[in-house]
Scaffold this active site. Structure first.
Site, PDB file in Angstrom:
ATOM      1  N   CYS A 378      17.141  64.535  44.427  1.00 30.86           N
ATOM      2  CA  CYS A 378      16.735  63.791  43.253  1.00 30.86           C
ATOM      3  C   CYS A 378      15.411  63.849  42.717  1.00 30.86           C
ATOM      4  O   CYS A 378      15.027  64.879  42.303  1.00 30.86           O
ATOM      5  CB  CYS A 378      17.104  62.454  43.594  1.00 30.86           C
ATOM      6  SG  CYS A 378      17.834  61.371  42.118  1.00 30.86           S
ATOM      7  N   HIS A 518      22.337  62.752  45.257  1.00 31.95           N
ATOM      8  CA  HIS A 518      22.200  62.258  46.574  1.00 31.95           C
ATOM      9  C   HIS A 518      23.288  62.810  47.517  1.00 31.95           C
ATOM     10  O   HIS A 518      24.245  62.184  47.833  1.00 31.95           O
ATOM     11  CB  HIS A 518      21.997  60.748  46.537  1.00 31.95           C
ATOM     12  CG  HIS A 518      20.666  60.310  46.011  1.00 31.95           C
ATOM     13  ND1 HIS A 518      19.871  60.416  46.800  1.00 31.95           N
ATOM     14  CD2 HIS A 518      20.358  59.852  44.700  1.00 31.95           C
ATOM     15  CE1 HIS A 518      18.570  59.912  45.914  1.00 31.95           C
ATOM     16  NE2 HIS A 518      19.344  59.371  44.796  1.00 31.95           N
ATOM     17  N   GLU A 520      23.368  62.973  50.585  1.00 33.99           N
ATOM     18  CA  GLU A 520      23.375  62.287  52.034  1.00 33.99           C
ATOM     19  C   GLU A 520      24.379  61.248  51.877  1.00 33.99           C
ATOM     20  O   GLU A 520      25.155  60.593  53.008  1.00 33.99           O
ATOM     21  CB  GLU A 520      22.046  61.559  52.316  1.00 33.99           C
ATOM     22  CG  GLU A 520      21.450  60.639  51.337  1.00 33.99           C
ATOM     23  CD  GLU A 520      20.821  60.851  50.107  1.00 33.99           C
ATOM     24  OE1 GLU A 520      20.899  62.165  49.570  1.00 33.99           O
ATOM     25  OE2 GLU A 520      19.766  60.233  49.456  1.00 33.99           O
TER      26      GLU A 520
HETATM   27  N1  GLN Z   1      12.914  58.397  40.056  1.00 32.47           N
HETATM   28  C1  GLN Z   1      13.768  59.460  39.542  1.00 32.47           C
HETATM   29  C2  GLN Z   1      14.532  59.000  38.434  1.00 32.47           C
HETATM   30  O1  GLN Z   1      14.911  58.050  38.181  1.00 32.47           O
HETATM   31  C3  GLN Z   1      14.462  59.653  40.876  1.00 32.47           C
HETATM   32  C4  GLN Z   1      15.364  58.735  41.436  1.00 32.47           C
HETATM   33  C5  GLN Z   1      15.851  59.134  42.792  1.00 32.47           C
HETATM   34  O2  GLN Z   1      15.068  60.047  43.247  1.00 32.47           O
HETATM   35  N2  GLN Z   1      16.758  58.284  43.145  1.00 32.47           N
HETATM   36  O3  GLN Z   1      15.380  59.929  37.727  1.00 32.47           O
END
Ligand code: GLN
Length: 550
Positions: A378, A518, A520
């Site tokens: 992410c 994500h 995970e």
């Molecule tokens: N801050 C980034 C976004 O909002 C990544 C978010 C995250 O890593 N879950 O896109």
């Protein structure tokens, strides 16, 4: 008809109620029952999405895009049922729903009260989440005696009356502290905690007594006598080095039998062989790797619960021990990347906000240039993209509008800041509802053949999201021309889902990947996760290559 098991907690929080509940669920599932789990959270937040991970730990995301309590992550790691929105609700949601009904006049002019309106609503939510299953385990957040968990306990008691005694069971998890100066385990807090439960009309069918050691017979007898619970049902839950040992521990002491008897169920015998196999692998690693995890909330690993578990699962599936070391990205900003050289792979996890982000960008650059396996999740993908844009694609002021709203080269931006606007940055109103712009839940994308991603996943990828910002399609062609590979895009908005470096040619890197989702959240100890398994395999290969080079 669904039967219910309520799991409550006493004395203090953080005793591992979620893991105990999930472990019982895992045993029941292994006995052939169709099991689901619910988490009832007594706080007023509508969901944990707005809570600080420092306070509340990780926010777990389900396929259907619910931002939930991290216990749902444990549930998915222990049982095969996938969690949904309906598996987690909070006081905030219950009140919101009751107030909406009241405004619509659905209570026919009656005074709306905690009992029966709030407690009925809680029961409706429980039944809704439990529908279609043989057994629903409902974990009640908080500790008995808290003002805020009272309506939930009351609802559970009422539900047990309505559903019938043979259709509900109660398990209470409590603390039996060892007092070093006295050299004794103390049962008094447990006695009081059970008394508190009995005051509100709940007599647990089993007590799970958490202690740092096994609780001897005589102490169990004492707890049994004082709390009016049969001695067999006073179960000792001592500290273990891996949570995946808990199902066997509970089964060995007959917890599933006690619960099945209470619920008038007689399913097949338990088969916990998958758990014993994976514990064996965990305890007999053939090699070992150390992953450097560069993040912000380094002091609290709870906020990366699913991630650390996923790495551990990948270790099991590579017959290796995975050590995780946390590196504060702000420290990298001041001291540089030299400290990263000792790791077999580098991981930059998800995150929000500007603090420490330049250090993460430096870590991504270090991993790229020194050919260390890199996984960016992410935010970790976004920083890798920014890094590549700055240093390889000539976009020297590349940034994300999350960190610099005025950036001249918004390589990462909010989707509505660039879509259809030929790259022009449209500023958002400061007051706009940020939550509304979050991309949440599972999405399926096709993967470009021939890529590392395709090798790992096959033709398609379905993973869960939780972010606001996206790789900016206005700049992606320039970054791609400079050698970065976009291995998957979303079917409708054409958003970058996976980026990687090629494994041959000028920019060749053995294993360098950023994913906008994500992964995970979908890793389980039993099946692992192909992406993490591949990442750890690459770390092992890197370690091996280094050893031969030396
Ligand atoms: N801050 C980034 C976004 O909002 C990544 C978010 C995250 O890593 N879950 O896109």
């Amino acid at each position: 008809m669904t039967k219910f098991v309520f799991v409550t907690g006493g004395v203090v929080s953080s005793l591992g109620k979620g893991i105990a509940a999930a472990s019982l669920a895992a045993i029941l599932e292994s006995r052939g029952l169709k099991v689901t789990m619910l988490k009832l959270d007594p706080y007023i937040n509508v969901d944990p999405g707005t809570m600080s991970p420092m306070q509340h730990g990780e926010v777990f995301v389900t396929d259907d895009g619910a931002e939930t309590d991290l216990d749902l992550g444990h549930y998915e790691r222990f049982i095969s049922t996938r969690m949904k929105k309906v598996n987690n609700f909070t006081t905030g949601q219950i009140y919101e729903s009751v107030i909406r009904k009241e405004r619509r006049g659905e209570y026919l002019g009656k005074t709306v009260q905690v009992i029966p309106h709030i407690t009925n609503e809680i029961q409706d939510y429980i039944r809704r989440g439990a529908e279609g299953y043989d057994v629903a385990l409902c974990e009640i957040g908080g500790t008995v005696g808290d003002i805020e968990s009272l309506p939930f306990l009351e609802a559970a008691r009422q539900l047990s009356l309505r559903a019938g005694r043979k259709n509900t069971a109660f398990v209470h998890l409590t603390l039996v502290p060892y007092i070093a100066s006295a050299g004794e385990l103390k049962t008094k807090p447990t006695q009081h905690s059970v008394q508190k439960l009995r005051e509100i009309g709940i007599l647990p069918n089993a007590l799970l007594c958490r202690a740092d050691r096994a609780i001897p017979e005589d102490e169990r007898a004492k707890i049994s006598l004082f709390s009016n619970i049969e001695e067999d049902a006073v179960i000792s839950v001592w500290d273990v080095d891996t949570i995946y040992k808990v199902p066997q521990m509970l089964h060995d002491q007959g917890l599933d039998k006690i619960i099945c008897d209470a619920l008038d169920l007689n399913p097949a015998p338990a088969d916990l062989s998958v758990w014993s196999k994976l514990i064996y692998t965990l305890e007999h690693p053939k090699s070992e790797v150390t992953i450097g995890m560069v993040g912000k909330y380094v002091e609290l690993t709870e906020s990366y619960k699913s991630l650390t578990e996923a790495l551990r699962h990948a270790g099991i599936h590579n017959e290796s021990k995975v050590n995780i070391e946390y590196i504060d990205s702000e420290e990298i900003e001041t001291t540089g990347c030299d400290g990263l050289a000792k790791y077999d792979a580098i991981l930059v996890p998800g995150g929000f906000g500007k603090r420490g982000v330049e250090g993460k960008i430096m870590a991504a650059q270090f991993a790229r240039e020194s050919k260390v396996p890199y996984l960016g999740i992410c935010l970790g993908m976004q920083v890798a993209l920014i890094e590549y844009a700055r240093h390889k694609a000539g976009l020297t002021s590349a940034n994300s509008t999350e960190f610099d709203l005025e950036t001249a080269q918004p390589v990462v931006a909010l989707i509505d800041q660039w879509q259809g606007a030929d790259g022009k940055v449209e500023k958002r109103d400061e007051n706009s509802d940020l939550g509304g712009t979050m991309r949440l839940g599972a999405q399926t994308c096709e993967i470009k053949p021939g890529t590392l991603a395709a090798e790992i996943y096959g033709a398609v990828v379905t993973e869960r999201h939780r972010h606001r910002y996206e790789a900016n399609n206005h700049y992606l062609p320039r970054v791609e021309a400079a050698g970065l590979v976009v291995a998957a895009r979303t079917p409708t908005e054409d958003l970058c889902e996976i980026m990687e470096l090629p494994r041959t040619g000028d920019n060749a890197h053995p294993w360098y990947m950023g994913v906008q989702y994500h992964p995970e959240f979908k890793s389980t100890p039993r099946d692992g996760h192909p992406l993490f398994t591949s990442f750890i395999k690459a770390a092992l290969a890197h370690k091996e290559a280094n050893a031969t080079a030396e």
